[in-house]
Design an enzyme around this catalytic site. Structure first.
Site, PDB file in Angstrom:
ATOM      1  N   ARG A 234       0.854  -1.183   0.000  1.00  0.00           N
ATOM      2  CA  ARG A 234       0.000   0.000   0.000  1.00  0.00           C
ATOM      3  C   ARG A 234       0.895   1.240   0.000  1.00  0.00           C
ATOM      4  NH1 ARG A 234      -3.226  -3.144  -1.254  1.00  0.00           N
ATOM      5  NH2 ARG A 234      -5.343  -3.524  -0.457  1.00  0.00           N
ATOM      6  N   GLU A 263      -3.624   7.387  -4.855  1.00  0.00           N
ATOM      7  CA  GLU A 263      -3.988   6.795  -6.147  1.00  0.00           C
ATOM      8  C   GLU A 263      -5.317   7.360  -6.654  1.00  0.00           C
ATOM      9  OE1 GLU A 263      -4.003   2.555  -5.624  1.00  0.00           O
ATOM     10  OE2 GLU A 263      -1.912   2.516  -4.959  1.00  0.00           O
ATOM     11  N   HIS A 281      -1.190  -0.078  -9.762  1.00  0.00           N
ATOM     12  CA  HIS A 281      -1.812  -0.987  -8.788  1.00  0.00           C
ATOM     13  C   HIS A 281      -2.375  -2.230  -9.491  1.00  0.00           C
ATOM     14  CE1 HIS A 281      -3.794  -1.053  -4.551  1.00  0.00           C
ATOM     15  NE2 HIS A 281      -3.492  -2.284  -4.947  1.00  0.00           N
TER      16      HIS A 281
END
Length: 314
Positions: A234, A263, A281
């Protein structure tokens, strides 16, 4: 005949999941609502289940708005988008999708390590831009085989990364809350100690209050100008501002990043750096893995509403 349980789906999903959900449940599609708060309010007394993911999970306010909510089935292995204390307080069951995404996420970590250290994207651009005939030689890069690989978080994904790195002849070390029994890998109690004794640090731990911002300037400087940082966990685990500074100033050798602090927004300073590899991601973004995750989400909901044991409870 009893009414089918209502399930709130917060985001669009793998194509196979929606038909599977609709076979057993009444599905409320949150993302289609122009006024999501009004939509939730109008549907609240029909919703007993919720499917979230790494973007929109089960926040405290959303849980509060659903008085009949009984289960959250998360399309993720990370739980940082779920208010777990609130779920425990309300007695709401929580499930997630471990194991089925382990291989693809570990593959992504190794891909980033190889691409970053050997500068594969930059080499590709070198050829595509027609620079090879004029410039003759590409820059020297860094060997991957035999490097000291430190892993922050030696859970399912961390172990899968270690297994892959061992195949490259790498020496494995790890950092976590406590050493794991029956492992020959070196253990360090702090991320700084791990970085000091590693050529590459791979972040594979969950995001929580303990790990948020834990990869800070001190850790980055311990890794140093010949070291590489890989993050498939993360974004907020890393102090992103300090990471950017270290890369721009040459205090870190390079980075492979699949996750970011805000993000889908990525620091502009990283865009022109050839020693940085950026991916959106995509750690578990393969058809095979996402379908397996979808199947597990649906299976947990079906088990719960059938009175059967949950497959992957938190």
């Amino acid at each position: 005949m009893a009414a089918r349980p209502g399930v709130l789906l917060t985001q669009p999903c793998v194509d196979s999941m929606l038909p599977s959900l609709e076979k057993s449940f009444t599905v409320f599609k949150l993302w289609e609502a122009s006024d999501q708060d009004a939509f939730v309010s109008a549907s609240a007394h029909s919703i007993r289940g919720l499917v979230g993911n790494t973007v929109v999970g089960a926040s405290g306010p959303l849980i509060d708005a659903l008085p009949r909510l009984e289960i959250v089935s998360s399309f993720s292995v990370g739980l940082d988008k779920i208010d777990l204390p609130k779920c425990r307080q309300r007695g709401i069951a929580v499930t997630y999708t471990p194991d089925v995404l382990t291989d693809c996420t570990a593959d992504t970590a190794l891909s980033l390590m190889l691409a970053c250290m050997r500068r594969i994207p930059a080499a590709d651009r070198f050829v595509r831009q027609g620079r090879w005939p004029a410039e003759k030689n590409f820059v020297h890069t860094t060997k991957v085989s035999g490097k000291r690989v430190g892993i922050v978080g030696l859970g399912r994904i961390g172990m899968a990364i270690a297994k892959r790195a061992e195949a490259f002849g790498c020496e494995i070390a790890y950092q976590g809350r406590s050493p794991k029994p029956n492992l020959t890998f070196n253990y360090y109690s702090t991320a700084k100690e791990l970085a000091t004794n590693s050529d590459v640090v791979v972040i594979a731990c969950p995001l929580n209050e303990e790990t948020k911002g834990s990869i800070n300037r001190e850790v980055i400087d311990a890794l140093g100008p010949s070291g590489f940082l890989i993050n498939i966990a993360r974004g907020p685990i890393v102090d992103e501002q300090e990471l950017v500074k270290a890369l721009v100033e040459g205090r870190l050798g390079g980075a492979g990043l699949d996750v970011f602090d805000d993000e889908p927004h990525v620091p502009q300073e990283l865009m022109s750096l050839d020693n940085v590899v950026l991916t959106p991601h995509v750690g578990s973004l393969t058809w095979e893995t996402r379908r397996a995750m979808a199947d597990l989400v649906v299976a947990n909901l079906e088990a719960y509403f059938s009175g059967k044991p949950l497959l992957t409870p938190v």
